[in-house]
Design a protein around this motif. Structure first.
Motif, PDB file in Angstrom:
ATOM      1  N   LEU A  29       0.899  -1.176  -0.150  1.00 47.51           N
ATOM      2  CA  LEU A  29      -0.191  -0.096  -0.157  1.00 47.51           C
ATOM      3  C   LEU A  29       1.020   1.383   0.041  1.00 47.51           C
ATOM      4  O   LEU A  29       0.417   2.127  -0.554  1.00 47.51           O
ATOM      5  CB  LEU A  29      -1.030   0.038   1.229  1.00 47.51           C
ATOM      6  N   ILE A  30       1.899   1.126   0.807  1.00 44.41           N
ATOM      7  CA  ILE A  30       2.842   2.571   0.755  1.00 44.41           C
ATOM      8  C   ILE A  30       3.620   2.591  -0.836  1.00 44.41           C
ATOM      9  O   ILE A  30       3.700   3.649  -1.167  1.00 44.41           O
ATOM     10  CB  ILE A  30       3.794   2.572   1.881  1.00 44.41           C
ATOM     11  N   ALA A  31       3.916   1.376  -1.252  1.00 42.19           N
ATOM     12  CA  ALA A  31       4.659   1.199  -2.553  1.00 42.19           C
ATOM     13  C   ALA A  31       3.673   1.910  -3.629  1.00 42.19           C
ATOM     14  O   ALA A  31       3.876   2.913  -4.293  1.00 42.19           O
ATOM     15  CB  ALA A  31       4.937  -0.079  -2.924  1.00 42.19           C
ATOM     16  N   GLU A  32       2.262   1.694  -3.519  1.00 44.26           N
ATOM     17  CA  GLU A  32       1.293   1.963  -4.235  1.00 44.26           C
ATOM     18  C   GLU A  32       1.267   3.584  -4.247  1.00 44.26           C
ATOM     19  O   GLU A  32       0.864   4.417  -5.329  1.00 44.26           O
ATOM     20  CB  GLU A  32       0.069   1.272  -3.987  1.00 44.26           C
ATOM     21  N   ALA A  33       1.297   4.135  -3.131  1.00 54.73           N
ATOM     22  CA  ALA A  33       1.309   5.534  -2.846  1.00 54.73           C
ATOM     23  C   ALA A  33       2.616   6.362  -3.107  1.00 54.73           C
ATOM     24  O   ALA A  33       2.547   7.477  -2.993  1.00 54.73           O
ATOM     25  CB  ALA A  33       0.795   5.765  -1.486  1.00 54.73           C
ATOM     26  N   GLY A  34       3.493   5.610  -3.662  1.00 59.15           N
ATOM     27  CA  GLY A  34       4.910   6.327  -3.912  1.00 59.15           C
ATOM     28  C   GLY A  34       5.818   6.409  -3.008  1.00 59.15           C
ATOM     29  O   GLY A  34       6.899   6.977  -3.128  1.00 59.15           O
ATOM     30  N   PHE A  35       5.962   5.691  -1.823  1.00 57.16           N
ATOM     31  CA  PHE A  35       6.744   5.662  -1.073  1.00 57.16           C
ATOM     32  C   PHE A  35       7.597   4.381  -1.280  1.00 57.16           C
ATOM     33  O   PHE A  35       7.181   3.232  -1.473  1.00 57.16           O
ATOM     34  CB  PHE A  35       6.351   5.427   0.523  1.00 57.16           C
ATOM     35  N   ASP A  36       8.901   4.395  -1.359  1.00 57.85           N
ATOM     36  CA  ASP A  36       9.680   3.189  -1.737  1.00 57.85           C
ATOM     37  C   ASP A  36      11.127   3.194  -0.873  1.00 57.85           C
ATOM     38  O   ASP A  36      11.872   2.301  -1.175  1.00 57.85           O
ATOM     39  CB  ASP A  36      10.373   3.437  -3.483  1.00 57.85           C
TER      40      ASP A  36
END
Length: 316
Positions: free
Chosen positions: A186-193
């Motif tokens: 979910l954080i990857a989906e929101a642009g946090f890598d």
């Protein structure tokens, strides 16, 4: 008493294999780790993390209370005012100490605190520190009792708050460093890598999700100031000595051809107390003089190229 039969699904382990019971990253002993160096041919990167949190008087405590949450019956003004001391006084004191030592920090901020503590956010930015996302609030803890839509909404609400503030962080740290099984995708989906919740190694670990790769930059709970000074009641000098000893050990372990990361936390209402500042300054001076690379989480992640990370390794 009759016998109790376990449901069949309790005996099925879909990830049972060599290594750990998950499919995010592969297991390996340290001797098989790809080697590399940090900028300036340095073996140690020091990542200092200074969270900016907003604690409320009446947390729900679901599914558990944040470690810094109120402790006594309503209204717990003693703990509440101590927590308020952090972003009001302690954090600025720590920023001054970091500036004097010439060190950088990663500053995770609750989404709900961005406008409340905007002058502190601006002060951190002015000194060159990285602003990271620290979830929505200390009472919005990620856990597997949330539905996917509920957790996605928490992540989205956090991202939107940063966008409104004109900030686009790539680094995420969950409130209480707690995740569900869905948090990483979910954080990857929101642009946090980049993520600071995991600490399975002494180097970043590339964790593969359906929404992309997230670099887990290790942050040591065992060196957390709140853990050692409050929970374990160690002395300030013992804590400072442990951080410096860890730095020396990891630098030596890296040798001339490898690298390590030392990540630890400075909590503003803990480390920022006046009677602890001599130990903080001694610790920071020792780190600055130790030849390590003072880096933020995103700088460490940017330093990793595809040949140096685990992203191309088999997850067997």
């Amino acid at each position: 008493m009759g016998s109790t039969m376990l449901p069949e699904e309790h005996l099925i382990y879909p990830h049972r294999r060599r290594g750990m019971d998950q499919s995010l990253y592969g297991w390996r002993p340290v001797a098989e780790r790809p080697k590399g160096r940090w900028p300036g041919d340095r073996g140690l990167a020091v990542m200092i993390v200074m969270p900016v949190e907003w604690h409320m008087l009446d947390p729900s405590g679901k599914p558990f209370k944040h470690p810094g949450a109120m402790q006594t019956p309503w209204p717990d003004l003693r703990h509440y005012t101590t927590r308020d001391y952090g972003p009001r006084i302690g954090a600025y004191r720590l920023l001054r100490a970091l500036k004097e030592a010439g060190l950088k920090a990663t500053v995770p901020v609750n989404g709900i605190a961005l406008e409340r503590y905007r002058p502190l956010v601006e002060a951190a930015l002015e000194d060159g520190h990285e602003i990271a996302a620290h979830g929505w609030s200390t009472d919005a803890i990620h856990h597997s009792g949330l539905s996917e839509d509920e957790e996605r909404a928490l992540v989205g609400r956090t991202r939107e708050a940063f966008e409104r503030a004109g900030l686009t962080p790539r680094t995420w740290m969950s409130p209480a460093r707690q995740q569900s099984f869905r948090t990483l995708p979910l954080i990857a989906e929101a642009g946090f890598d980049v993520c600071l919740d995991w600490e399975q190694d002494e180097v970043p670990v590339a964790m593969t999700t359906d929404a992309g790769v997230v670099q887990a930059v290790p942050l040591m709970n065992e060196l957390d100031d709140r853990t050692l000074l409050i929970d374990r009641r160690q002395t300030e000098d013992a804590w400072a000595d442990q951080v410096l000893e860890a730095a020396a050990f990891l630098k030596a372990a890296a040798g001339a051809d490898d690298r390590r990361v030392l990540g630890f936390t400075l909590t503003s209402y803990v480390a920022g107390q006046p009677f602890r500042m001599s130990a903080v300054r001694r610790m920071l001076a020792g780190l600055a003089d130790g030849g390590a690379w003072s880096a933020t989480a995103s700088e460490i992640a940017r330093c990793l190229d595809s040949g140096d990370t685990e992203s191309k390794e088999s997850k067997s």
